[in-house]
Write an enzyme that holds these catalytic residues in place. Sequence first.
Site, mmCIF file in Angstrom:
data_model
loop_
_atom_site.group_PDB
_atom_site.id
_atom_site.type_symbol
_atom_site.label_atom_id
_atom_site.label_comp_id
_atom_site.label_asym_id
_atom_site.label_seq_id
_atom_site.Cartn_x
_atom_site.Cartn_y
_atom_site.Cartn_z
ATOM 1 C CG HIS A 121 -3.056 5.153 0.461
ATOM 2 N ND1 HIS A 121 -3.047 4.150 -0.477
ATOM 3 C CD2 HIS A 121 -4.157 4.964 1.213
ATOM 4 C CE1 HIS A 121 -4.116 3.402 -0.308
ATOM 5 N NE2 HIS A 121 -4.806 3.859 0.723
ATOM 6 C CE LYS A 134 -3.531 1.797 3.122
ATOM 7 N NZ LYS A 134 -4.319 1.487 4.316
#
Length: 227
Positions: free
Chosen positions: A116, A114
């Site tokens: 963010h 991921k």
Amino acid sequence: MALSESLSPYQNELIEHAMSVDALKFGQFTLKSGRISPYFFNAGLLCTGPILASLSKAYAKTIADALAASKIPSFDVLFGPAYKGIPFASTTALVLHTEHNIPVGFAYDRKEAKDHGEGGKMVGVDVKGKKVLVLDDVMTSGKAIRGSIETIRAHGGEVVGVIQALNREEVGQDGVSSTVKEIEGLIGEGRVLSILRMRDLMVWLEAHGETANLDKMKEYWDQYGLK
Ligand SMILES: O=P(O)(O)OC[C@H]1O[C@H](OP(=O)(O)OP(=O)(O)O)[C@H](O)[C@@H]1O
């Protein structure tokens, strides 16, 4: 092979429950390896509340017994590799707490990192400096488990064991090696646990008078079983 042992109630329960939802089938199945197997285990079908209860109870009991027998050291975190390892490890962590008074953390990885929020690949308890037990449904080539071991080590954790639902107890394509032995080479002998082994399925078939299926299992064992 002599099949004198008897199965534990949780092993019988899991075999019968898995059969009732077709997650465990006897018949004729062509595996990815090209081998024609007399049985097939599809953990993707272990997907109801009741079957998850049977499965996590069986994982938790196998882990608790291994701890009691000092086959594995006490550990801090149960790690479930994406995707199927995630629900199985989370429900097992819950049962370890409720039925065995063994409180452990829970962590898992993402297949895609991921970029963010908190970012990264790992979710759950930080494995840094912790002893970790990896829980997955099955190992075939061992790729998924090897990846988990690398990821946990890269994050500063120590893998003290692996548990799978079913150990097929088969030799590799070279007729000698086995995935379990290879993984034990990485984490220590005897550190790969399983709820069930192929020979346990044979014990069940024998106890239930399933002679035709048992004979096919024996033939397969003679050809591909770990000697
Ligand atoms: O030993 P291996 O050859 O790696 O095979 C076993 C792995 O394959 C399956 O997962 P899969 O990769 O299909 O992912 P999923 O859990 O997301 O379905 C299974 O759940 C194991 O993790």
